[in-house]
Design a protein around this motif. Structure first.
Motif, PDB file in Angstrom:
ATOM      1  N   ILE A  71      35.445  43.040  21.612  1.00 30.03           N
ATOM      2  CA  ILE A  71      35.953  44.136  22.431  1.00 30.03           C
ATOM      3  C   ILE A  71      35.220  44.224  23.771  1.00 30.03           C
ATOM      4  CG2 ILE A  71      34.499  45.983  21.502  1.00 30.03           C
ATOM      5  CD1 ILE A  71      38.185  46.473  21.996  1.00 30.03           C
ATOM      6  N   LYS A  72      33.921  43.984  23.774  1.00 27.23           N
ATOM      7  CA  LYS A  72      33.151  44.037  25.021  1.00 27.23           C
ATOM      8  C   LYS A  72      33.625  42.943  25.982  1.00 27.23           C
ATOM      9  CE  LYS A  72      28.498  44.053  26.879  1.00 27.23           C
ATOM     10  NZ  LYS A  72      27.428  43.109  26.968  1.00 27.23           N
ATOM     11  N   ARG A  73      33.805  41.754  25.468  1.00 30.00           N
ATOM     12  CA  ARG A  73      34.270  40.634  26.304  1.00 30.00           C
ATOM     13  C   ARG A  73      35.679  40.899  26.836  1.00 30.00           C
ATOM     14  NH1 ARG A  73      35.332  34.579  24.207  1.00 30.00           N
ATOM     15  NH2 ARG A  73      35.849  33.695  26.219  1.00 30.00           N
ATOM     16  N   ALA A  74      36.553  41.458  26.012  1.00 26.42           N
ATOM     17  CA  ALA A  74      37.919  41.765  26.446  1.00 26.42           C
ATOM     18  C   ALA A  74      37.909  42.833  27.539  1.00 26.42           C
ATOM     19  CB  ALA A  74      38.764  42.228  25.262  1.00 26.42           C
ATOM     20  N   GLU A  75      37.056  43.823  27.391  1.00 29.03           N
ATOM     21  CA  GLU A  75      36.956  44.878  28.411  1.00 29.03           C
ATOM     22  C   GLU A  75      36.415  44.315  29.723  1.00 29.03           C
ATOM     23  OE1 GLU A  75      37.573  48.355  30.189  1.00 29.03           O
ATOM     24  OE2 GLU A  75      38.184  47.952  28.128  1.00 29.03           O
ATOM     25  N   ALA A 124      36.759  41.235  30.746  1.00 28.05           N
ATOM     26  CA  ALA A 124      37.844  40.421  31.312  1.00 28.05           C
ATOM     27  C   ALA A 124      38.885  41.302  31.996  1.00 28.05           C
ATOM     28  CB  ALA A 124      38.498  39.578  30.210  1.00 28.05           C
ATOM     29  N   ARG A 125      39.166  42.456  31.412  1.00 23.70           N
ATOM     30  CA  ARG A 125      40.114  43.393  32.027  1.00 23.70           C
ATOM     31  C   ARG A 125      39.604  43.860  33.388  1.00 23.70           C
ATOM     32  NH1 ARG A 125      40.464  48.457  33.149  1.00 23.70           N
ATOM     33  NH2 ARG A 125      38.551  48.980  32.061  1.00 23.70           N
ATOM     34  N   VAL A 126      38.347  44.276  33.427  1.00 30.49           N
ATOM     35  CA  VAL A 126      37.752  44.770  34.674  1.00 30.49           C
ATOM     36  C   VAL A 126      37.752  43.666  35.734  1.00 30.49           C
ATOM     37  CG1 VAL A 126      35.581  45.565  35.717  1.00 30.49           C
ATOM     38  CG2 VAL A 126      36.381  46.549  33.554  1.00 30.49           C
ATOM     39  N   ARG A 127      37.359  42.455  35.338  1.00 32.44           N
ATOM     40  CA  ARG A 127      37.325  41.312  36.260  1.00 32.44           C
ATOM     41  C   ARG A 127      38.710  41.013  36.817  1.00 32.44           C
ATOM     42  NH1 ARG A 127      34.360  38.635  33.001  1.00 32.44           N
ATOM     43  NH2 ARG A 127      36.034  37.509  31.979  1.00 32.44           N
ATOM     44  N   ALA A 128      39.718  41.008  35.973  1.00 33.90           N
ATOM     45  CA  ALA A 128      41.087  40.722  36.414  1.00 33.90           C
ATOM     46  C   ALA A 128      41.613  41.813  37.336  1.00 33.90           C
ATOM     47  CB  ALA A 128      42.007  40.563  35.204  1.00 33.90           C
ATOM     48  N   GLU A 129      41.332  43.064  37.006  1.00 27.61           N
ATOM     49  CA  GLU A 129      41.772  44.170  37.867  1.00 27.61           C
ATOM     50  C   GLU A 129      41.107  44.085  39.244  1.00 27.61           C
ATOM     51  OE1 GLU A 129      40.974  47.621  35.460  1.00 27.61           O
ATOM     52  OE2 GLU A 129      42.983  47.552  34.567  1.00 27.61           O
ATOM     53  N   LYS A 162      42.974  43.562  42.864  1.00 28.68           N
ATOM     54  CA  LYS A 162      42.738  44.494  43.966  1.00 28.68           C
ATOM     55  C   LYS A 162      42.356  43.744  45.246  1.00 28.68           C
ATOM     56  CE  LYS A 162      40.476  48.899  44.760  1.00 28.68           C
ATOM     57  NZ  LYS A 162      39.501  49.859  44.247  1.00 28.68           N
ATOM     58  N   ASP A 163      41.558  42.668  45.094  1.00 31.22           N
ATOM     59  CA  ASP A 163      41.150  41.858  46.242  1.00 31.22           C
ATOM     60  C   ASP A 163      42.323  41.081  46.834  1.00 31.22           C
ATOM     61  OD1 ASP A 163      38.605  42.799  45.896  1.00 31.22           O
ATOM     62  OD2 ASP A 163      37.855  40.978  44.932  1.00 31.22           O
ATOM     63  N   ASN A 164      43.247  40.599  45.949  1.00 24.39           N
ATOM     64  CA  ASN A 164      44.485  39.930  46.375  1.00 24.39           C
ATOM     65  C   ASN A 164      44.233  38.802  47.373  1.00 24.39           C
ATOM     66  OD1 ASN A 164      47.182  39.417  46.457  1.00 24.39           O
ATOM     67  ND2 ASN A 164      47.721  41.183  47.708  1.00 24.39           N
ATOM     68  N   GLN A 165      43.410  37.805  46.977  1.00 24.72           N
ATOM     69  CA  GLN A 165      43.029  36.739  47.895  1.00 24.72           C
ATOM     70  C   GLN A 165      44.126  35.696  48.122  1.00 24.72           C
ATOM     71  OE1 GLN A 165      39.328  35.241  46.490  1.00 24.72           O
ATOM     72  NE2 GLN A 165      38.227  37.104  46.975  1.00 24.72           N
ATOM     73  N   THR A 166      44.548  34.997  47.096  1.00 29.03           N
ATOM     74  CA  THR A 166      45.604  33.989  47.255  1.00 29.03           C
ATOM     75  C   THR A 166      46.630  34.155  46.155  1.00 29.03           C
ATOM     76  OG1 THR A 166      44.586  32.300  45.868  1.00 29.03           O
ATOM     77  CG2 THR A 166      43.921  32.339  48.195  1.00 29.03           C
ATOM     78  N   GLU A 167      47.802  33.575  46.361  1.00 24.38           N
ATOM     79  CA  GLU A 167      48.889  33.685  45.382  1.00 24.38           C
ATOM     80  C   GLU A 167      48.485  33.118  44.024  1.00 24.38           C
ATOM     81  OE1 GLU A 167      52.280  34.984  43.805  1.00 24.38           O
ATOM     82  OE2 GLU A 167      51.658  35.375  45.855  1.00 24.38           O
ATOM     83  N   ILE A 168      47.791  31.994  44.009  1.00 25.39           N
ATOM     84  CA  ILE A 168      47.370  31.384  42.742  1.00 25.39           C
ATOM     85  C   ILE A 168      46.399  32.312  42.020  1.00 25.39           C
ATOM     86  CG2 ILE A 168      46.107  29.460  41.694  1.00 25.39           C
ATOM     87  CD1 ILE A 168      47.264  27.684  43.918  1.00 25.39           C
ATOM     88  N   ASP A 169      45.428  32.873  42.749  1.00 28.63           N
ATOM     89  CA  ASP A 169      44.482  33.794  42.124  1.00 28.63           C
ATOM     90  C   ASP A 169      45.183  35.026  41.567  1.00 28.63           C
ATOM     91  OD1 ASP A 169      41.761  33.205  44.466  1.00 28.63           O
ATOM     92  OD2 ASP A 169      42.342  32.140  42.650  1.00 28.63           O
ATOM     93  N   VAL A 170      46.219  35.510  42.250  1.00 25.45           N
ATOM     94  CA  VAL A 170      46.954  36.683  41.786  1.00 25.45           C
ATOM     95  C   VAL A 170      47.645  36.377  40.457  1.00 25.45           C
ATOM     96  CG1 VAL A 170      48.907  38.217  42.268  1.00 25.45           C
ATOM     97  CG2 VAL A 170      47.254  37.687  44.070  1.00 25.45           C
ATOM     98  N   LEU A 171      48.318  35.248  40.365  1.00 24.86           N
ATOM     99  CA  LEU A 171      48.997  34.871  39.128  1.00 24.86           C
ATOM    100  C   LEU A 171      47.995  34.715  37.988  1.00 24.86           C
ATOM    101  CD1 LEU A 171      51.549  34.122  37.619  1.00 24.86           C
ATOM    102  CD2 LEU A 171      51.274  31.783  38.446  1.00 24.86           C
ATOM    103  N   ARG A 172      46.898  34.023  38.240  1.00 21.88           N
ATOM    104  CA  ARG A 172      45.862  33.846  37.210  1.00 21.88           C
ATOM    105  C   ARG A 172      45.286  35.183  36.786  1.00 21.88           C
ATOM    106  NH1 ARG A 172      41.487  29.679  38.746  1.00 21.88           N
ATOM    107  NH2 ARG A 172      40.838  30.218  36.653  1.00 21.88           N
ATOM    108  N   ARG A 191      46.758  40.496  31.414  1.00 18.55           N
ATOM    109  CA  ARG A 191      47.678  40.673  30.281  1.00 18.55           C
ATOM    110  C   ARG A 191      47.022  40.244  28.967  1.00 18.55           C
ATOM    111  NH1 ARG A 191      54.079  39.309  29.945  1.00 18.55           N
ATOM    112  NH2 ARG A 191      54.382  40.391  27.978  1.00 18.55           N
ATOM    113  N   ARG A 192      46.279  39.128  28.993  1.00 12.39           N
ATOM    114  CA  ARG A 192      45.580  38.691  27.779  1.00 12.39           C
ATOM    115  C   ARG A 192      44.528  39.715  27.356  1.00 12.39           C
ATOM    116  NH1 ARG A 192      45.893  33.775  30.542  1.00 12.39           N
ATOM    117  NH2 ARG A 192      43.723  34.000  31.248  1.00 12.39           N
ATOM    118  N   ALA A 193      43.781  40.232  28.320  1.00  8.95           N
ATOM    119  CA  ALA A 193      42.750  41.224  27.999  1.00  8.95           C
ATOM    120  C   ALA A 193      43.377  42.488  27.421  1.00  8.95           C
ATOM    121  CB  ALA A 193      41.936  41.552  29.250  1.00  8.95           C
TER     122      ALA A 193
END
Length: 132
Positions: free
Chosen positions: A91-95, A97-102, A106-116, A122-124
């Protein structure tokens, strides 16, 4: 007694689940589905989401991340890249990963990074939902 079907959920590493079920619910790329025995034959691409296996009056949940489902009248096979029971999820790792993805979204650097980042989020969220 309700009709049941054989359900098999496999990953490259193991047979995750093999047994009888009355219904199975999961997410596909076309939307959420629920399948009972004697369903018309079909195949679909699995999307990240919570897999619900109805065994009589019990419902078992698992985090299902990607794969394919094959539905036959009396047998359903899910071939998954990754699927985890709630007690297998960190659960700690999933949380984290959620924070990192969010943060990446928010940073919205490149299209590939956004998709990843969207897929990682979604996995988190799937892992966290399966633990509830």
């Amino acid at each position: 007694m309700a009709d049941v079907f054989k359900l098999k959920v496999v990953t490259p590493e193991r047979i995750f689940y093999e047994g009888e079920a009355g219904m199975v619910e999961l997410s596909t790329t076309e939307g959420d589905i629920g399948v009972y025995a004697n369903h018309i034959p079909m195949t679909a691409i699995v999307a990240p989401g919570v897999l619900k296996i109805h065994e009589g009056s019990q419902v078992r949940k698992a985090a299902l991340h990607a794969g394919f489902i094959q539905v036959l009248a009396e047998e359903i096979t899910i071939m998954a890249e990754v699927v985890e029971w709630p007690d297998e999820i960190d659960i700690k790792r999933a949380e984290e990963a959620r924070v990192r993805a969010e943060r990446r979204l928010k940073d919205n650097q490149t299209e590939i990074d956004v998709l990843r980042a969207k897929m990682a989020l979604r996995r988190a969220l799937t892992r966290l939902s399966a633990r509830q």
